[in-house]
Design a protein around this motif. Structure first.
Motif, PDB file in Angstrom:
ATOM      1  N   LYS A  26     -11.868  17.683 -55.271  1.00  0.00           N
ATOM      2  CA  LYS A  26     -13.125  17.693 -54.654  1.00  0.00           C
ATOM      3  C   LYS A  26     -12.899  16.355 -54.057  1.00  0.00           C
ATOM      4  N   ILE A  27     -13.226  16.728 -52.592  1.00  0.00           N
ATOM      5  CA  ILE A  27     -13.158  15.351 -51.745  1.00  0.00           C
ATOM      6  C   ILE A  27     -14.433  15.141 -51.221  1.00  0.00           C
ATOM      7  N   ARG A  28     -14.853  14.004 -51.534  1.00  0.00           N
ATOM      8  CA  ARG A  28     -16.409  13.411 -50.972  1.00  0.00           C
ATOM      9  C   ARG A  28     -16.141  11.922 -50.187  1.00  0.00           C
ATOM     10  N   VAL A  29     -16.641  12.200 -48.961  1.00  0.00           N
ATOM     11  CA  VAL A  29     -16.214  11.141 -48.049  1.00  0.00           C
ATOM     12  C   VAL A  29     -17.520  10.750 -47.472  1.00  0.00           C
ATOM     13  N   VAL A  30     -17.978   9.485 -46.915  1.00  0.00           N
ATOM     14  CA  VAL A  30     -19.207   8.975 -46.494  1.00  0.00           C
ATOM     15  C   VAL A  30     -19.193   9.204 -45.103  1.00  0.00           C
ATOM     16  N   ASP A  31     -20.444   9.815 -44.762  1.00  0.00           N
ATOM     17  CA  ASP A  31     -20.580  10.331 -43.378  1.00  0.00           C
ATOM     18  C   ASP A  31     -21.797   9.557 -42.729  1.00  0.00           C
ATOM     19  N   ASP A  32     -22.050   8.395 -43.135  1.00  0.00           N
ATOM     20  CA  ASP A  32     -22.902   7.271 -42.412  1.00  0.00           C
ATOM     21  C   ASP A  32     -22.467   6.177 -42.105  1.00  0.00           C
ATOM     22  N   MET A  33     -21.139   6.147 -42.174  1.00  0.00           N
ATOM     23  CA  MET A  33     -20.321   4.977 -41.515  1.00  0.00           C
ATOM     24  C   MET A  33     -19.378   5.436 -40.603  1.00  0.00           C
ATOM     25  N   LEU A  92      -3.985  20.035 -40.129  1.00  0.00           N
ATOM     26  CA  LEU A  92      -2.910  20.442 -40.983  1.00  0.00           C
ATOM     27  C   LEU A  92      -3.400  21.931 -41.502  1.00  0.00           C
ATOM     28  N   GLY A  93      -4.593  22.427 -41.255  1.00  0.00           N
ATOM     29  CA  GLY A  93      -5.112  23.687 -41.654  1.00  0.00           C
ATOM     30  C   GLY A  93      -5.146  24.060 -43.100  1.00  0.00           C
ATOM     31  N   LEU A  94      -5.595  22.797 -43.623  1.00  0.00           N
ATOM     32  CA  LEU A  94      -5.733  22.708 -44.966  1.00  0.00           C
ATOM     33  C   LEU A  94      -7.070  23.140 -45.545  1.00  0.00           C
ATOM     34  N   GLU A  95      -7.298  24.209 -46.450  1.00  0.00           N
ATOM     35  CA  GLU A  95      -8.349  24.522 -47.117  1.00  0.00           C
ATOM     36  C   GLU A  95      -8.896  23.384 -48.257  1.00  0.00           C
ATOM     37  N   VAL A  96      -9.926  22.994 -48.020  1.00  0.00           N
ATOM     38  CA  VAL A  96     -10.297  21.887 -49.227  1.00  0.00           C
ATOM     39  C   VAL A  96     -11.825  21.768 -49.426  1.00  0.00           C
ATOM     40  N   ASP A  97     -11.976  21.260 -50.605  1.00  0.00           N
ATOM     41  CA  ASP A  97     -13.437  21.110 -50.962  1.00  0.00           C
ATOM     42  C   ASP A  97     -13.974  19.869 -50.413  1.00  0.00           C
ATOM     43  N   LEU A  98     -14.363  19.782 -49.152  1.00  0.00           N
ATOM     44  CA  LEU A  98     -14.796  18.577 -48.650  1.00  0.00           C
ATOM     45  C   LEU A  98     -16.206  18.346 -48.383  1.00  0.00           C
ATOM     46  N   GLN A  99     -16.714  17.446 -48.881  1.00  0.00           N
ATOM     47  CA  GLN A  99     -18.228  17.262 -48.819  1.00  0.00           C
ATOM     48  C   GLN A  99     -18.811  15.985 -48.093  1.00  0.00           C
ATOM     49  N   PRO A 100     -19.867  16.026 -47.377  1.00  0.00           N
ATOM     50  CA  PRO A 100     -20.116  14.539 -47.101  1.00  0.00           C
ATOM     51  C   PRO A 100     -21.146  13.791 -47.875  1.00  0.00           C
ATOM     52  N   VAL A 101     -21.326  12.564 -48.052  1.00  0.00           N
ATOM     53  CA  VAL A 101     -21.819  11.955 -48.871  1.00  0.00           C
ATOM     54  C   VAL A 101     -22.448  10.681 -48.414  1.00  0.00           C
ATOM     55  N   SER A 102     -23.545  10.072 -48.777  1.00  0.00           N
ATOM     56  CA  SER A 102     -23.900   8.848 -48.300  1.00  0.00           C
ATOM     57  C   SER A 102     -23.077   7.665 -49.083  1.00  0.00           C
ATOM     58  N   SER A 103     -22.863   6.533 -48.071  1.00  0.00           N
ATOM     59  CA  SER A 103     -22.358   5.427 -48.727  1.00  0.00           C
ATOM     60  C   SER A 103     -23.013   4.689 -49.842  1.00  0.00           C
ATOM     61  N   GLN A 107     -23.987   5.897 -52.514  1.00  0.00           N
ATOM     62  CA  GLN A 107     -23.331   6.564 -53.873  1.00  0.00           C
ATOM     63  C   GLN A 107     -22.061   5.736 -54.456  1.00  0.00           C
ATOM     64  N   PHE A 108     -21.549   5.007 -53.309  1.00  0.00           N
ATOM     65  CA  PHE A 108     -20.352   4.184 -53.755  1.00  0.00           C
ATOM     66  C   PHE A 108     -20.817   2.659 -53.992  1.00  0.00           C
ATOM     67  N   LYS A 109     -20.502   2.048 -55.197  1.00  0.00           N
ATOM     68  CA  LYS A 109     -20.849   0.710 -55.693  1.00  0.00           C
ATOM     69  C   LYS A 109     -19.652  -0.138 -55.122  1.00  0.00           C
ATOM     70  N   GLN A 110     -19.896  -0.902 -53.919  1.00  0.00           N
ATOM     71  CA  GLN A 110     -18.891  -1.711 -53.513  1.00  0.00           C
ATOM     72  C   GLN A 110     -19.490  -3.305 -53.180  1.00  0.00           C
ATOM     73  N   LYS A 111     -18.740  -3.999 -53.641  1.00  0.00           N
ATOM     74  CA  LYS A 111     -19.222  -5.594 -53.699  1.00  0.00           C
ATOM     75  C   LYS A 111     -19.504  -5.862 -52.293  1.00  0.00           C
ATOM     76  N   ALA A 112     -18.720  -5.749 -51.385  1.00  0.00           N
ATOM     77  CA  ALA A 112     -18.931  -6.355 -50.011  1.00  0.00           C
ATOM     78  C   ALA A 112     -19.859  -5.233 -49.185  1.00  0.00           C
ATOM     79  N   ILE A 113     -20.803  -6.012 -48.309  1.00  0.00           N
ATOM     80  CA  ILE A 113     -21.503  -4.915 -47.533  1.00  0.00           C
ATOM     81  C   ILE A 113     -20.758  -4.850 -46.208  1.00  0.00           C
ATOM     82  N   ARG A 114     -20.647  -3.286 -45.757  1.00  0.00           N
ATOM     83  CA  ARG A 114     -19.981  -2.915 -44.765  1.00  0.00           C
ATOM     84  C   ARG A 114     -20.807  -2.620 -43.439  1.00  0.00           C
TER      85      ARG A 114
END
Length: 284
Positions: free
Chosen positions: A175-182, A230-241, A243-250
């Motif tokens: 399952k692929i979750r990728v940020v959609d607000d950066m 690539l014509g790949l069928e994947v479980d891709l969903q957008p998420v908010s940044s 949700q990821f705990k990162q030390k550096a502000i981006r």
């Protein structure tokens, strides 16, 4: 021209070296074993080689790690730039420094131009801005800001690049979750290398330039385009940044306007991505 490339084993540096191999220029590829930019004595190799152009791609670019080790970030990204620039000035060479979109704070949605005032949010961005300032002390200099690089060599210390990470996840059926607000400007290192060398060869005015592929997208949109091509069928969903705990502000919006260099052959990011996928053998 005699051109030295510092960081020749890296994602961008390796492509610069490869592009140079198809020209009449004499290339001196310098990997980390050959030169440590943070060590002034190690940089003396530049005085021995006496290149006409020095392209400094060396960087400590693990953004969160820079928060843990700011001293290393400044040694490599700032003091290293200072050492290289001072030697370039002493041998009358052109100093080329690779900087980043992270010198901006991400509050401008429509794309940053070179004249916009920097305001970095994290240690990595601050150290790279310091490197820019030191580089400007060399009379003949170019500062090329790049962003969200993807290249055949992959990013050292990051385990490849975003494109390869997405493809690997898809092949594992994750399952692929990728940020959609950066938002940023994805850039293919080969195309960036081609344009950088054209700029230097043509002797454009010294100064700061944005060396990115055209347009912008969120990381989610970038991932979706990879799978679409690539014509790949994947479980891709957008998420908010958030949700990821990162030390550096981006920065939320770090897309760069490339208008000053576009005429030299910078492609739109979707075309650059398709070219990369063909080069890697994913597309025919």
């Amino acid at each position: 021209m005699k051109i030295a490339v510092i960081g020749a084993g890296g994602q961008l540096g390796s492509d610069i070296v490869k592009v140079l191999q198809g020209t009449g220029h004499r290339c001196y590829p310098l990997a980390h074993r050959d030169i440590e930019v943070a060590d002034r004595e190690s940089c003396a190799i530049l005085r021995e080689l006496k290149p006409e152009v020095v392209i400094n791609t060396a960087a400590f670019h693990q953004v969160d790690a820079c928060e843990d080790d700011p001293e290393k970030a400044f040694r490599v990204n700032a003091v290293g730039a200072k050492n290289v620039a001072e030697i370039c000035a002493g041998i009358d060479a052109t100093c080329v420094y690779i900087s980043t979109d992270y010198v901006f704070d991400g509050t401008k949605k429509e794309g940053y131009v070179e004249e916009d005032p920097p305001n970095p949010l994290n240690t990595y961005g601050i150290s790279k801005l310091a490197g820019e300032l030191y580089t400007r002390r060399c009379p003949r200099h170019y500062i090329f800001r790049v962003a969200s690089l993807f290249g055949v060599a992959g990013a050292s210390g990051k385990g490849g690049n975003f494109v390869e990470t997405m493809i690997a996840k898809a092949r594992r059926g994750e399952k692929i979750r990728v940020v959609d607000d950066m938002f940023m400007s994805p850039t293919y290192t080969w195309n960036a290398a081609e344009v950088l060398l054209k700029a230097v060869e043509q002797g454009i005015d010294h100064g700061i330039y944005h060396l990115t592929n055209g347009g912008s997208c969120s990381w989610f949109q970038f991932a979706r385009e990879i799978f679409t091509l690539l014509g790949l069928e994947v479980d891709l969903q957008p998420v908010s940044s958030a949700q990821f705990k990162q030390k550096a502000i981006r920065p939320r919006y770090s897309n760069l306007n490339n208008q000053k260099l576009k005429h030299l052959g910078l492609k739109p990011w979707k075309k650059a991505l398709a070219t990369y996928l063909r080069e890697k053998g994913y597309l025919s």
